[in-house]
Design a protein around this motif. Structure first.
Motif, short mmCIF file in Angstrom:
data_model
loop_
_atom_site.label_atom_id
_atom_site.label_comp_id
_atom_site.label_asym_id
_atom_site.label_seq_id
_atom_site.Cartn_x
_atom_site.Cartn_y
_atom_site.Cartn_z
N ASP A 135 -19.34 -29.31 44.22
CA ASP A 135 -19.87 -29.49 42.86
C ASP A 135 -19.48 -28.31 41.97
O ASP A 135 -19.09 -28.49 40.81
N GLU A 136 -19.56 -27.11 42.51
CA GLU A 136 -19.16 -25.93 41.73
C GLU A 136 -17.66 -25.95 41.47
O GLU A 136 -17.20 -25.64 40.36
N TRP A 138 -15.67 -28.54 41.28
CA TRP A 138 -15.30 -29.56 40.28
C TRP A 138 -15.77 -29.19 38.88
O TRP A 138 -15.08 -29.47 37.89
N GLU A 139 -16.93 -28.56 38.77
CA GLU A 139 -17.39 -28.15 37.45
C GLU A 139 -16.40 -27.17 36.82
O GLU A 139 -16.06 -27.28 35.63
N ALA A 140 -15.91 -26.22 37.62
CA ALA A 140 -14.95 -25.25 37.10
C ALA A 140 -13.65 -25.93 36.69
O ALA A 140 -13.08 -25.61 35.64
N MET A 141 -13.18 -26.87 37.50
CA MET A 141 -11.95 -27.58 37.18
C MET A 141 -12.13 -28.48 35.95
O MET A 141 -11.22 -28.62 35.12
N GLU A 142 -13.31 -29.09 35.83
CA GLU A 142 -13.58 -29.95 34.67
C GLU A 142 -13.52 -29.14 33.37
O GLU A 142 -12.98 -29.59 32.35
N VAL A 143 -14.06 -27.93 33.40
CA VAL A 143 -14.03 -27.07 32.21
C VAL A 143 -12.58 -26.75 31.83
O VAL A 143 -12.20 -26.82 30.65
N LEU A 144 -11.76 -26.42 32.82
CA LEU A 144 -10.36 -26.10 32.55
C LEU A 144 -9.63 -27.31 31.97
O LEU A 144 -8.79 -27.18 31.06
N ARG A 145 -9.93 -28.49 32.47
CA ARG A 145 -9.30 -29.70 31.94
C ARG A 145 -9.76 -29.97 30.51
O ARG A 145 -8.95 -30.33 29.64
N GLN A 146 -11.04 -29.78 30.26
CA GLN A 146 -11.55 -29.99 28.90
C GLN A 146 -10.93 -29.01 27.92
O GLN A 146 -10.71 -29.34 26.75
N GLN A 147 -10.62 -27.82 28.38
CA GLN A 147 -9.98 -26.81 27.54
C GLN A 147 -8.48 -27.04 27.41
O GLN A 147 -7.82 -26.33 26.64
N GLY A 148 -7.94 -28.00 28.13
CA GLY A 148 -6.52 -28.28 28.08
C GLY A 148 -5.66 -27.29 28.84
O GLY A 148 -4.44 -27.23 28.64
N LYS A 149 -6.27 -26.53 29.74
CA LYS A 149 -5.53 -25.51 30.47
C LYS A 149 -4.93 -26.01 31.78
O LYS A 149 -4.01 -25.39 32.32
N ILE A 150 -5.45 -27.11 32.31
CA ILE A 150 -4.84 -27.78 33.45
C ILE A 150 -4.88 -29.28 33.20
O ILE A 150 -5.71 -29.77 32.43
N GLN A 167 -13.25 -35.93 47.22
CA GLN A 167 -13.11 -37.12 46.39
C GLN A 167 -14.45 -37.79 46.11
O GLN A 167 -14.67 -38.28 45.00
N GLU A 168 -15.31 -37.85 47.08
CA GLU A 168 -16.61 -38.49 46.86
C GLU A 168 -17.46 -37.66 45.91
O GLU A 168 -18.21 -38.21 45.09
N THR A 169 -17.34 -36.34 45.97
CA THR A 169 -18.06 -35.49 45.01
C THR A 169 -17.52 -35.72 43.60
O THR A 169 -18.29 -35.84 42.64
N ALA A 170 -16.20 -35.79 43.48
CA ALA A 170 -15.59 -36.04 42.17
C ALA A 170 -16.00 -37.41 41.64
O ALA A 170 -16.30 -37.56 40.45
N GLY A 174 -17.92 -38.60 38.15
CA GLY A 174 -17.11 -39.34 37.19
C GLY A 174 -15.79 -38.65 36.88
O GLY A 174 -15.23 -38.83 35.79
N ASP A 175 -15.28 -37.87 37.84
CA ASP A 175 -14.06 -37.09 37.64
C ASP A 175 -12.88 -37.76 38.32
O ASP A 175 -13.04 -38.49 39.30
N LEU A 176 -11.69 -37.50 37.82
CA LEU A 176 -10.47 -38.06 38.42
C LEU A 176 -10.29 -37.61 39.86
O LEU A 176 -9.79 -38.37 40.69
N GLY A 177 -10.69 -36.40 40.17
CA GLY A 177 -10.58 -35.91 41.54
C GLY A 177 -9.18 -35.39 41.85
O GLY A 177 -8.36 -35.17 40.97
#
Length: 322
Positions: A135-136, A138-150, A167-170, A174-177
């Motif tokens: 969960d931690e 994916w939250e970090a990766m989601e922020v980077l995606r929202q910022q357009g950095k990844i 994948q099940e956590t993602a 509701g994340d692409l995973g």
């Protein structure tokens, strides 16, 4: 050059991935530029690196070389799908490694600076961090995606159950995973066939094999040692362990009239879920030689013979039961 979809995504990548681990420690910066330019000339658009590559000189060295190459212009960055990694030690202070939210944020920013780019196409976890919950992560990766950095997230060295848990956590969030998994996979190392490849295929991940030549054992090592080229002590131990198989393999490659290294790559390109093996040329000549692998058409008889020499695994649960 042929291109394939990276897993279930719409992203198209070349069927060979240019590995850059040699850039800096083994291959000079000037020669690294030449190799990357040549890769584009032949249609390779998929480059793999990591924040720790070049550690013999200093962590981040390889990314810096790629960044300076991007800065030369000529649409080098635009033509490249760049994948880098986070996890390894980038210093002695706490939170400069592994996959905590703080480490991911800091290391992503540092990689962007070294690569001289605004975004990373595929940001990969270099290893599983057993102390960080998904969960931690994916939250970090989601922020980077929202910022357009990844744009995408990948993994490396994950077991099948790690892929499932990630994948099940993602999915719950509701994340692409994950969209890719880099795995140690080759004719000699076929354990990923048990769980990793089936999991990757089921979840729609593209598999990117690293060490496709088993550290050189599948690159015609007997011919090289016969020509008085010395092997490293570790390689010599592995060669003696697998000598019978390697002898059969090189003899079969002679029957095919093909270079052993290219047969090993061509075999990987026929395996389930595999998108692009990582090649790590130290010279342009090695890069050009690897291109032949995409042209080799191994028929069912050839594939069966390779399975005889290097027995593989049936997928779980069949390999465990019936």
């Amino acid at each position: 050059m042929e291109y394939g979809q990276l897993g279930r995504t719409g992203l198209k990548v070349s069927r060979l991935c240019l590995g850059t681990m040699n850039f800096g420690p083994t291959t000079s910066e000037e020669d690294s530029y030449t190799i990357m330019d040549r890769a584009h000339e032949v249609g390779i658009n998929f480059f793999d690196t990591a924040n720790v590559y070049g550690r013999q000189i200093g962590p981040g060295t390889t990314e810096q070389i790629i960044g300076r190459w991007f800065a030369k212009g000529g649409e080098r960055r635009e033509k490249t799908v760049i994948a880098t990694k986070v996890y390894g030690d980038m210093g002695e202070w706490p939170n400069v490694s592994r996959l905590s939210a703080l480490s991911i944020r800091r290391n992503a920013e540092a990689s962007l600076k070294r690569l001289q780019t605004d975004y990373i196409d595929i940001y990969q976890a270099h290893h599983v961090d057993r102390n960080t919950p998904f969960d931690e992560f994916w939250e970090a990766m989601e922020v980077l995606r929202q910022q357009g950095k990844i744009l995408y997230v990948g993994s490396s060295n994950f077991a099948g159950w790690h892929l499932a848990k990630a994948q099940e956590t993602a999915r719950r969030r509701g994340d692409l995973g994950l969209v890719s998994e880099q795995s140690h996979y080759n004719l000699l190392t076929r354990a990923p066939e048990l769980e990793v490849l089936p999991a990757a295929e089921d979840y729609g991940l593209g598999v990117i094999p690293w060490s496709p030549l088993a550290g050189g054992l599948l690159a015609g090592i007997l011919r090289k040692t016969d020509k008085r080229r010395s092997a490293t002590d570790q390689m010599q131990v592995q060669l003696e362990k697998h000598r019978d198989k390697i002898e059969q393999y090189e003899a079969f490659c002679d029957e095919l009239g093909e270079n052993p290294a290219n047969v090993a790559l061509a075999w990987l390109l026929r395996q389930r879920a595999v998108v692009a093996p990582i090649i790590g040329p130290r010279t342009v000549e090695q890069l050009d030689g690897a291109l032949r692998a995409t042209e080799i058409d191994l028929d069912e008889k050839a594939l069966a013979r390779l399975d005889e020499i290097f027995p593989g695994h049936r997928t779980a649960p069949e390999d465990y039961a019936w």
